[in-house]
Design a protein around this motif. Sequence first.
Motif, PDB file in Angstrom:
ATOM      1  N   CYS A   1       9.829  10.590 -39.236  1.00 24.26           N
ATOM      2  CA  CYS A   1       9.131   9.343 -38.886  1.00 24.26           C
ATOM      3  C   CYS A   1       8.124   8.912 -39.941  1.00 24.26           C
ATOM      4  O   CYS A   1       7.648   7.775 -39.903  1.00 24.26           O
ATOM      5  N   GLY A   2       7.799   9.794 -40.880  1.00 26.92           N
ATOM      6  CA  GLY A   2       6.838   9.432 -41.912  1.00 26.92           C
ATOM      7  C   GLY A   2       5.663  10.392 -41.953  1.00 26.92           C
ATOM      8  O   GLY A   2       5.640  11.404 -41.251  1.00 26.92           O
ATOM      9  N   SER A   3       4.668  10.052 -42.773  1.00 27.75           N
ATOM     10  CA  SER A   3       3.516  10.935 -42.940  1.00 27.75           C
ATOM     11  C   SER A   3       2.612  10.886 -41.708  1.00 27.75           C
ATOM     12  O   SER A   3       2.611   9.920 -40.938  1.00 27.75           O
ATOM     13  N   THR A   4       1.828  11.934 -41.533  1.00 30.83           N
ATOM     14  CA  THR A   4       0.882  11.996 -40.418  1.00 30.83           C
ATOM     15  C   THR A   4      -0.104  10.839 -40.476  1.00 30.83           C
ATOM     16  O   THR A   4      -0.447  10.248 -39.443  1.00 30.83           O
ATOM     17  N   LEU A   5      -0.552  10.493 -41.687  1.00 30.38           N
ATOM     18  CA  LEU A   5      -1.521   9.406 -41.832  1.00 30.38           C
ATOM     19  C   LEU A   5      -0.938   8.072 -41.382  1.00 30.38           C
ATOM     20  O   LEU A   5      -1.569   7.331 -40.616  1.00 30.38           O
ATOM     21  N   VAL A   6       0.256   7.770 -41.832  1.00 29.80           N
ATOM     22  CA  VAL A   6       0.881   6.479 -41.484  1.00 29.80           C
ATOM     23  C   VAL A   6       1.158   6.398 -39.983  1.00 29.80           C
ATOM     24  O   VAL A   6       0.830   5.396 -39.334  1.00 29.80           O
ATOM     25  N   ILE A   7       1.744   7.441 -39.427  1.00 28.93           N
ATOM     26  CA  ILE A   7       2.047   7.447 -37.989  1.00 28.93           C
ATOM     27  C   ILE A   7       0.750   7.382 -37.190  1.00 28.93           C
ATOM     28  O   ILE A   7       0.637   6.641 -36.216  1.00 28.93           O
ATOM     29  N   GLY A   8      -0.232   8.178 -37.617  1.00 32.25           N
ATOM     30  CA  GLY A   8      -1.509   8.213 -36.909  1.00 32.25           C
ATOM     31  C   GLY A   8      -2.214   6.875 -36.911  1.00 32.25           C
ATOM     32  O   GLY A   8      -2.760   6.447 -35.889  1.00 32.25           O
ATOM     33  N   GLN A   9      -2.208   6.179 -38.044  1.00 29.67           N
ATOM     34  CA  GLN A   9      -2.852   4.870 -38.127  1.00 29.67           C
ATOM     35  C   GLN A   9      -2.180   3.869 -37.191  1.00 29.67           C
ATOM     36  O   GLN A   9      -2.862   3.096 -36.491  1.00 29.67           O
ATOM     37  N   LYS A  10      -0.862   3.865 -37.172  1.00 30.72           N
ATOM     38  CA  LYS A  10      -0.140   2.941 -36.300  1.00 30.72           C
ATOM     39  C   LYS A  10      -0.401   3.256 -34.834  1.00 30.72           C
ATOM     40  O   LYS A  10      -0.563   2.357 -33.999  1.00 30.72           O
ATOM     41  N   LEU A  11      -0.462   4.542 -34.533  1.00 28.20           N
ATOM     42  CA  LEU A  11      -0.692   4.971 -33.154  1.00 28.20           C
ATOM     43  C   LEU A  11      -2.102   4.605 -32.698  1.00 28.20           C
ATOM     44  O   LEU A  11      -2.300   4.071 -31.593  1.00 28.20           O
ATOM     45  N   MET A  12      -3.107   4.854 -33.535  1.00 29.48           N
ATOM     46  CA  MET A  12      -4.483   4.515 -33.182  1.00 29.48           C
ATOM     47  C   MET A  12      -4.669   3.005 -33.056  1.00 29.48           C
ATOM     48  O   MET A  12      -5.472   2.530 -32.252  1.00 29.48           O
ATOM     49  N   HIS A  13      -3.910   2.249 -33.845  1.00 28.81           N
ATOM     50  CA  HIS A  13      -3.959   0.788 -33.733  1.00 28.81           C
ATOM     51  C   HIS A  13      -3.532   0.344 -32.331  1.00 28.81           C
ATOM     52  O   HIS A  13      -4.089  -0.604 -31.773  1.00 28.81           O
ATOM     53  N   CYS A  14      -2.560   1.047 -31.783  1.00 28.20           N
ATOM     54  CA  CYS A  14      -2.077   0.721 -30.435  1.00 28.20           C
ATOM     55  C   CYS A  14      -3.040   1.210 -29.347  1.00 28.20           C
ATOM     56  O   CYS A  14      -3.140   0.589 -28.288  1.00 28.20           O
ATOM     57  N   LEU A  15      -3.748   2.299 -29.614  1.00 32.23           N
ATOM     58  CA  LEU A  15      -4.604   2.898 -28.596  1.00 32.23           C
ATOM     59  C   LEU A  15      -6.027   2.357 -28.597  1.00 32.23           C
ATOM     60  O   LEU A  15      -6.721   2.450 -27.584  1.00 32.23           O
ATOM     61  N   ILE A  16      -6.458   1.772 -29.707  1.00 29.72           N
ATOM     62  CA  ILE A  16      -7.887   1.513 -29.880  1.00 29.72           C
ATOM     63  C   ILE A  16      -8.466   0.554 -28.840  1.00 29.72           C
ATOM     64  O   ILE A  16      -9.635   0.668 -28.472  1.00 29.72           O
TER      65      ILE A  16
END
Length: 220
Positions: free
Chosen positions: A27-42
């Motif tokens: 799915c990609g790097s932890t940073l990229v996935i994490g940023q997209k995920l936090m964007h949805c959760l914030i």
Amino acid sequence: MPTENLSYGTLAFNAYSGLTDMFNDNCGSTLVIGQKLMHCLILGLLVDGQREMQLTTRQFNAIRDHHLSFIRKITKKLGSPFERVLEILLQHLLHRGPERSELRPRQFQIILEVWRLCPNNVRIKIKYYLLRLVYDVDVKIRIVALETLFKLLSEPEEIEPEDPTLLQLMPATKHEFIVAVILSKFQDLLLTVRSKAFSLFATLTAGPPTATTQPKHTQH
């Protein structure tokens, strides 16, 4: 949607489990996935999000607690590769706080809850980031940074970091340095910032900041 045999808690657990599985090489790097995920959760971590999502306080608090529980679990599972995501999340929470001052205590509480989930290295970096924000050109940001640093006086000081590049930041993370920064804002150009600094110092001299009780979060 929930049924008689399927609760919101079960749905949340399944959803967060699926999100956790996204952190893999395919799915990609932890940073990229994490940023997209936090964007949805914030939105569920911003008190202004309650109005935007048209939720009751109870509903918003439930979502907030689910999010915090998920962040806790993913932080524990992924370790150091997730640290940069936590830094970015905290930076966004600091910059996107509510305009209404009466809502800020609730936002500060959420920031503290995320702070407590962060490893030592992240806390050092964020403290240094806050110290820079105290001198930002934006008045609101200066005040938010001052208030957050004041709240952090009730938290334990950071220990010596494993990352040697962070050693030079350690003096600035000490409580006495933070108090000195608050005192320095007595000379701020704007009255609102000076007033906030006076108020915080008056509260400090009346007694040490009281640590905020950590609420129980929904378990997944």
